[in-house]
Design a protein around this motif. Structure first.
Motif, short mmCIF file in Angstrom:
data_model
loop_
_atom_site.label_atom_id
_atom_site.label_comp_id
_atom_site.label_asym_id
_atom_site.label_seq_id
_atom_site.Cartn_x
_atom_site.Cartn_y
_atom_site.Cartn_z
N VAL A 1 0.81 -1.01 -0.02
CA VAL A 1 -0.22 -0.06 0.02
C VAL A 1 1.04 1.26 0.01
N GLU A 2 1.92 1.17 0.83
CA GLU A 2 2.90 2.46 0.83
C GLU A 2 3.53 2.52 -0.65
N GLN A 3 4.01 1.53 -1.19
CA GLN A 3 4.70 1.73 -2.35
C GLN A 3 3.83 2.18 -3.51
N VAL A 4 2.45 1.53 -3.44
CA VAL A 4 1.50 1.91 -4.39
C VAL A 4 1.08 3.27 -4.55
N SER A 5 0.86 3.72 -3.27
CA SER A 5 0.58 5.24 -3.02
C SER A 5 1.67 5.93 -3.64
N GLU A 6 2.67 5.66 -3.18
CA GLU A 6 3.87 6.49 -3.92
C GLU A 6 3.97 6.53 -5.25
N LEU A 7 3.64 5.61 -5.94
CA LEU A 7 3.47 5.67 -7.37
C LEU A 7 2.58 6.16 -8.07
N LEU A 8 1.24 5.98 -7.54
CA LEU A 8 0.14 6.65 -8.00
C LEU A 8 -0.27 7.98 -7.43
N GLY A 9 0.16 8.38 -6.30
CA GLY A 9 0.08 9.83 -5.65
C GLY A 9 -1.15 9.76 -5.12
N ARG A 10 -1.90 8.72 -4.83
CA ARG A 10 -3.12 8.39 -4.35
C ARG A 10 -3.13 7.57 -3.15
N VAL A 11 -3.65 7.74 -1.94
CA VAL A 11 -3.70 6.67 -0.73
C VAL A 11 -4.75 5.52 -1.28
N PRO A 12 -4.19 4.24 -1.50
CA PRO A 12 -5.42 3.46 -1.41
C PRO A 12 -6.53 3.25 -0.54
N GLU A 13 -7.48 2.88 -0.78
CA GLU A 13 -8.87 2.98 0.22
C GLU A 13 -8.63 1.82 1.31
N SER A 14 -8.33 0.55 0.48
CA SER A 14 -8.63 -0.63 1.10
C SER A 14 -7.83 -1.86 0.13
N VAL A 15 -7.53 -3.09 1.00
CA VAL A 15 -7.25 -3.95 0.37
C VAL A 15 -8.27 -5.02 0.36
N SER A 16 -8.66 -5.64 -0.76
CA SER A 16 -9.85 -6.51 -0.76
C SER A 16 -9.38 -7.62 -0.95
N GLU B 1 -7.65 -1.25 -3.71
CA GLU B 1 -8.83 -0.48 -4.11
C GLU B 1 -8.50 0.99 -3.89
N VAL B 2 -8.50 1.79 -5.16
CA VAL B 2 -7.92 3.20 -5.01
C VAL B 2 -9.03 4.10 -5.50
N LEU B 3 -9.22 5.30 -4.88
CA LEU B 3 -10.09 6.12 -5.33
C LEU B 3 -9.40 7.26 -6.61
N GLU B 4 -9.80 6.92 -7.56
CA GLU B 4 -9.28 7.89 -8.91
C GLU B 4 -9.90 9.04 -9.19
N LEU B 5 -11.17 9.20 -8.94
CA LEU B 5 -11.90 10.37 -9.19
C LEU B 5 -12.92 10.70 -8.24
N SER C 1 -9.45 -1.08 -9.25
CA SER C 1 -8.73 -2.12 -8.36
C SER C 1 -7.51 -2.46 -9.08
N TYR C 2 -6.33 -2.68 -8.29
CA TYR C 2 -5.08 -2.77 -8.95
C TYR C 2 -4.75 -4.35 -8.39
N LYS C 3 -4.21 -5.09 -9.12
CA LYS C 3 -3.52 -6.36 -8.69
C LYS C 3 -1.91 -5.81 -8.47
N VAL C 4 -1.51 -6.23 -7.11
CA VAL C 4 -0.27 -5.76 -6.71
C VAL C 4 0.48 -7.12 -6.23
N THR C 5 1.63 -7.04 -6.88
CA THR C 5 2.51 -8.28 -6.31
C THR C 5 3.80 -7.79 -5.75
N VAL C 6 3.97 -8.40 -4.25
CA VAL C 6 5.35 -7.83 -3.74
C VAL C 6 6.18 -9.14 -3.44
N ASP C 7 7.34 -9.07 -3.54
CA ASP C 7 8.21 -10.20 -3.12
C ASP C 7 8.41 -10.54 -1.77
N ALA C 8 9.03 -11.66 -1.30
CA ALA C 8 9.26 -12.03 0.18
C ALA C 8 9.69 -10.78 1.12
#
Length: 120
Positions: free
Chosen positions: A46-61, A75-79, A91-98
């Motif tokens: 969530v921290e890294q996606v927020s930094e990339l998109l410039g928006r704070v994600p609302e939730s992890v579904s 889930e990210v508020l876009e508009l 809705s973004y599919k996010v993959t993080v390593d170990a």
């Protein structure tokens, strides 16, 4: 009863110089380590996606373990619109390593906040 060996956790004074033996730190700040569990992995994502998109994600579904890390739907508020039920989310599919580092993200869906998924 005092021990004859010097304590290893003591930090050497500046006068002792570089030639003095020092205890190794527990871990280096630059060393990568495995994140412990789904919650830690998703906080990192969530921290890294927020930094990339410039928006704070609302939730992890959703979150699930994969072979070498974690995969989640974020889930990210876009508009933002008025009324709130017409706001556009994605809705973004996010993959993080170990270690919790972002490997990939992909927008998989856009929808209005008021939309309800119906069984097909």
């Amino acid at each position: 009863m005092a021990s004859a060996e010097p304590r290893r956790s003591r930090r050497p004074s500046p006068e002792e110089g570089e030639g003095t033996a020092r205890a190794k730190p527990a871990r280096k700040t630059s060393a990568r380590r495995r994140v412990s569990g789904a919650a830690a992995a998703m906080r990192s994502a969530v921290e890294q996606v927020s930094e990339l998109l410039g928006r704070v994600p609302e939730s992890v579904s959703s979150v699930r373990p994969i072979e070498d890390g974690w995969e989640a739907q974020v889930e990210v508020l876009e508009l933002e619109r008025i009324p709130d039920t017409t706001s556009i989310l994605a809705s973004y599919k996010v993959t993080v390593d170990a270690e919790g580092e972002l490997i990939s993200y992909e927008r998989t869906r856009r929808y209005s906040r008021g939309m309800i998924d119906r069984p097909t």
